[in-house]
Design a protein around this motif. Structure first.
Motif, PDB file in Angstrom:
ATOM      1  N   LEU A 149       0.907  -1.382   0.017  1.00 46.36           N
ATOM      2  CA  LEU A 149      -0.034  -0.025   0.108  1.00 46.36           C
ATOM      3  C   LEU A 149       0.776   1.160   0.188  1.00 46.36           C
ATOM      4  O   LEU A 149       0.458   2.184  -0.931  1.00 46.36           O
ATOM      5  CB  LEU A 149      -1.011   0.044   1.041  1.00 46.36           C
ATOM      6  N   ASP A 150       1.865   1.428   0.817  1.00 46.11           N
ATOM      7  CA  ASP A 150       2.912   2.448   0.892  1.00 46.11           C
ATOM      8  C   ASP A 150       3.477   2.545  -0.624  1.00 46.11           C
ATOM      9  O   ASP A 150       3.257   3.878  -1.085  1.00 46.11           O
ATOM     10  CB  ASP A 150       3.943   2.340   1.966  1.00 46.11           C
ATOM     11  N   TRP A 151       3.814   1.520  -1.359  1.00 47.82           N
ATOM     12  CA  TRP A 151       4.441   1.766  -2.534  1.00 47.82           C
ATOM     13  C   TRP A 151       3.399   2.392  -3.505  1.00 47.82           C
ATOM     14  O   TRP A 151       3.789   3.333  -4.126  1.00 47.82           O
ATOM     15  CB  TRP A 151       4.823   0.331  -3.007  1.00 47.82           C
ATOM     16  N   LEU A 152       2.033   1.843  -3.156  1.00 45.83           N
ATOM     17  CA  LEU A 152       0.876   2.487  -4.287  1.00 45.83           C
ATOM     18  C   LEU A 152       0.788   4.003  -3.791  1.00 45.83           C
ATOM     19  O   LEU A 152       0.784   4.671  -4.825  1.00 45.83           O
ATOM     20  CB  LEU A 152      -0.115   1.369  -4.148  1.00 45.83           C
ATOM     21  N   LEU A 153       0.554   4.217  -2.869  1.00 43.57           N
ATOM     22  CA  LEU A 153       0.469   5.548  -2.260  1.00 43.57           C
ATOM     23  C   LEU A 153       1.660   6.591  -2.964  1.00 43.57           C
ATOM     24  O   LEU A 153       1.135   7.626  -3.338  1.00 43.57           O
ATOM     25  CB  LEU A 153       0.192   5.658  -0.690  1.00 43.57           C
ATOM     26  N   ARG A 154       2.674   6.089  -2.740  1.00 40.72           N
ATOM     27  CA  ARG A 154       4.018   6.839  -3.046  1.00 40.72           C
ATOM     28  C   ARG A 154       3.998   6.954  -4.460  1.00 40.72           C
ATOM     29  O   ARG A 154       3.882   7.961  -5.253  1.00 40.72           O
ATOM     30  CB  ARG A 154       5.280   6.277  -2.838  1.00 40.72           C
ATOM     31  N   ARG A 155       3.494   6.023  -5.352  1.00 37.43           N
ATOM     32  CA  ARG A 155       3.255   6.076  -6.639  1.00 37.43           C
ATOM     33  C   ARG A 155       2.305   7.093  -7.191  1.00 37.43           C
ATOM     34  O   ARG A 155       2.330   7.749  -8.235  1.00 37.43           O
ATOM     35  CB  ARG A 155       3.235   4.628  -7.196  1.00 37.43           C
ATOM     36  N   LEU A 156       1.308   7.184  -6.506  1.00 42.29           N
ATOM     37  CA  LEU A 156       0.053   7.878  -6.701  1.00 42.29           C
ATOM     38  C   LEU A 156       0.221   9.569  -6.403  1.00 42.29           C
ATOM     39  O   LEU A 156      -0.407  10.267  -6.346  1.00 42.29           O
ATOM     40  CB  LEU A 156      -1.094   7.361  -6.115  1.00 42.29           C
ATOM     41  N   GLY A 157       1.415   9.607  -5.387  1.00 40.37           N
ATOM     42  CA  GLY A 157       1.628  10.918  -4.891  1.00 40.37           C
ATOM     43  C   GLY A 157       0.882  11.267  -3.830  1.00 40.37           C
ATOM     44  O   GLY A 157       0.649  12.399  -3.377  1.00 40.37           O
ATOM     45  N   ARG A 158       0.548  10.426  -3.036  1.00 42.09           N
ATOM     46  CA  ARG A 158      -0.490  10.375  -1.809  1.00 42.09           C
ATOM     47  C   ARG A 158       0.618  10.193  -0.699  1.00 42.09           C
ATOM     48  O   ARG A 158       1.709   9.811  -0.715  1.00 42.09           O
ATOM     49  CB  ARG A 158      -1.357   9.308  -1.783  1.00 42.09           C
TER      50      ARG A 158
END
Length: 194
Positions: free
Chosen positions: A173-182
């Motif tokens: 989840l952290d990777w996804l949020l970073r990728r989305l700029g969240r």
């Protein structure tokens, strides 16, 4: 070498095909709660001497809370839609139950190498019946079996909340949020704008 609960369940399902009258075995996940937003497999009697596979009595799709609680107490399984089957038997059953489907595929087969394949496929796509695998093919078919998958951490990720839970457990989840700029502050709950 032990591959894990999912592999064990799929192996058991493949081994049980010969025991199932319909030559189709579903892998059902052992539930950890009385979920109302999932499909359930109500099981019947054990098949064979080893007893890994059981007959399928019925399917219950997204039950009301009281029904989900009963299914949970009775040892029903969540329907994962992971299926081991004799392909020819499954295909013939689908064609027998849905003649329009058979006719569409026969038209497609007959169009091969005629120069009309693409136009025939487009016509078929516009008119082919919409079928639900669980409701229209599995639930309508007698002689199915199921094997239980336990301790696999299974989730169908069918809702945004469940998807985010799975991503959080997996550490992605952290990777996804970073990728989305969240930021990590949006981990606690699903946000529709994410």
């Amino acid at each position: 070498r032990r591959l894990g609960p999912f592999d064990d369940a799929v192996t058991a399902a493949l081994e049980a095909i010969e025991l199932a009258p319909a030559r189709t075995v579903l892998v059902g996940a052992r539930p950890d709660r009385a979920a109302t937003d999932l499909g359930w497999i109500a099981q019947g009697h054990r098949l064979g001497a080893a007893g890994a596979a059981r007959s399928v009595e019925s399917f219950v799709e997204k039950p009301a809370p009281a029904a989900a609680a009963r299914l949970f107490e009775q040892g029903a399984l969540w329907n994962t839609l992971v299926i081991a089957t004799d392909g020819a038997a499954f295909w013939q059953s689908a064609l027998d139950m849905h003649r329009a489907l058979a006719e569409s595929f026969e038209r497609c087969r007959a169009s091969v190498a005629t120069g009309r394949e693409e136009s025939v496929r487009r016509e078929i796509y516009q008119s082919i019946p919409t079928l639900d695998l669980s409701r229209d093919l599995l639930a309508a078919r007698a002689g199915l079996a199921a094997v239980e998958m336990s301790d696999a951490g299974w989730s169908d990720c069918g809702t945004p909340e469940r998807l985010f839970e799975c991503l959080e457990v997996s550490g992605e989840l952290d990777w996804l949020l970073r990728r989305l700029g969240r930021t990590g502050g949006q981990v606690a709950r699903f946000e529709p704008g994410l």
